[in-house]
Design a protein around this motif. Structure first.
Motif, PDB file in Angstrom:
ATOM      1  N   ALA A  22      13.399  -2.612 -10.198  1.00  0.00           N
ATOM      2  CA  ALA A  22      13.199  -1.280  -9.632  1.00  0.00           C
ATOM      3  C   ALA A  22      11.866  -0.764 -10.136  1.00  0.00           C
ATOM      4  N   ILE A  23      11.076  -0.182  -9.234  1.00  0.00           N
ATOM      5  CA  ILE A  23       9.826   0.463  -9.640  1.00  0.00           C
ATOM      6  C   ILE A  23       9.874   1.911  -9.178  1.00  0.00           C
ATOM      7  N   ASN A  24       9.468   2.808 -10.065  1.00  0.00           N
ATOM      8  CA  ASN A  24       9.372   4.235  -9.769  1.00  0.00           C
ATOM      9  C   ASN A  24       8.005   4.699 -10.240  1.00  0.00           C
ATOM     10  N   ALA A  25       7.298   5.407  -9.371  1.00  0.00           N
ATOM     11  CA  ALA A  25       5.970   5.918  -9.711  1.00  0.00           C
ATOM     12  C   ALA A  25       5.842   7.350  -9.211  1.00  0.00           C
ATOM     13  N   TYR A  50       7.536   7.693  -5.738  1.00  0.00           N
ATOM     14  CA  TYR A  50       7.708   6.487  -4.941  1.00  0.00           C
ATOM     15  C   TYR A  50       8.712   5.574  -5.648  1.00  0.00           C
ATOM     16  N   SER A  51       9.647   4.983  -4.891  1.00  0.00           N
ATOM     17  CA  SER A  51      10.631   4.056  -5.453  1.00  0.00           C
ATOM     18  C   SER A  51      10.786   2.837  -4.552  1.00  0.00           C
ATOM     19  N   ALA A  52      11.049   1.681  -5.154  1.00  0.00           N
ATOM     20  CA  ALA A  52      11.323   0.458  -4.400  1.00  0.00           C
ATOM     21  C   ALA A  52      12.227  -0.442  -5.240  1.00  0.00           C
ATOM     22  N   SER A 112       1.675  12.541  -2.575  1.00  0.00           N
ATOM     23  CA  SER A 112       2.384  12.992  -1.368  1.00  0.00           C
ATOM     24  C   SER A 112       3.888  12.733  -1.439  1.00  0.00           C
ATOM     25  N   TYR A 113       4.364  11.937  -2.429  1.00  0.00           N
ATOM     26  CA  TYR A 113       5.795  11.657  -2.549  1.00  0.00           C
ATOM     27  C   TYR A 113       6.556  12.778  -3.254  1.00  0.00           C
ATOM     28  N   SER A 155       0.850  -1.184   0.000  1.00  0.00           N
ATOM     29  CA  SER A 155       0.000   0.000   0.000  1.00  0.00           C
ATOM     30  C   SER A 155       0.892   1.244   0.000  1.00  0.00           C
ATOM     31  N   ILE A 156       0.818   2.026  -1.067  1.00  0.00           N
ATOM     32  CA  ILE A 156       1.621   3.238  -1.209  1.00  0.00           C
ATOM     33  C   ILE A 156       0.931   4.428  -0.554  1.00  0.00           C
TER      34      ILE A 156
END
Length: 167
Positions: free
Chosen positions: A132-135, A39-41, A33-34, A27-28
């Motif tokens: 890697a995921i970036n949103a 958002y990165s993981a 708000s980032y 859950s992001i």
């Protein structure tokens, strides 16, 4: 002897089931708000197929973008059939990632509400795979904000024109 064979079969079945069923739900929260970093993981996945779901919300009309990249390292870490999908809260596919420069990316304008990114693939390296995921999301300005901005630009332009023609 048959007891040992039975244990080997049971252990093999358990290992196989753990290797092939690999899913996470993250859950992001509010993606806007980032800020500008988004958002990165960097998740690591075991061998076998996986499907990770990243749930998020946008509080108002927003432009949303995401990218997912296979962090392959020879035969140690690799992901086959990597994919990226955007779905709404009813699980309807809104967009799928397109491949370019080693990444899958997508962008979409979304209304207020709940959505999810699904990252899926098959960990095929000796130790599985990493990606890697970036949103990121940015609110789309309201029409009144556009009107105020254009009015301000017009006023600045008029002031510059007037200064040039006074002398």
């Amino acid at each position: 002897m048959s007891l040992d064979l039975k244990h080997i079969i049971i252990c093999s079945a358990l290992l196989f089931s753990m290797a092939t069923a690999n899913a996470s739900t993250i859950s992001i929260g509010d993606l806007t708000s980032y800020g500008v970093d988004g958002y990165s993981a960097l998740p690591s996945k075991g061998t076998g197929s996986f499907s990770d779901v990243y749930n998020f919300t946008v509080p108002s009309l927003s432009g949303v973008g995401a990218a997912v990249t296979n962090l392959s390292h020879g035969s140690l870490w690799n992901i086959q059939d990597l994919s990226l999908t955007l779905k709404n809260s009813s699980n309807v596919v809104l967009a799928t990632g397109t491949f370019s420069d080693g990444s899958y990316s997508l962008s979409q304008t979304l209304a207020q509400g709940g959505y999810s990114f699904t990252v899926a693939g098959i960990g095929s390296g000796s130790f599985g795979g990493k990606y890697a995921i970036n949103a990121i999301a940015a609110p789309v300005p309201e029409p009144s904000a556009w009107a105020m901005m254009l009015g301000g630009l017009g006023l600045v332009g008029f002031m510059a024109y007037r200064r040039r023609h006074e002398f």
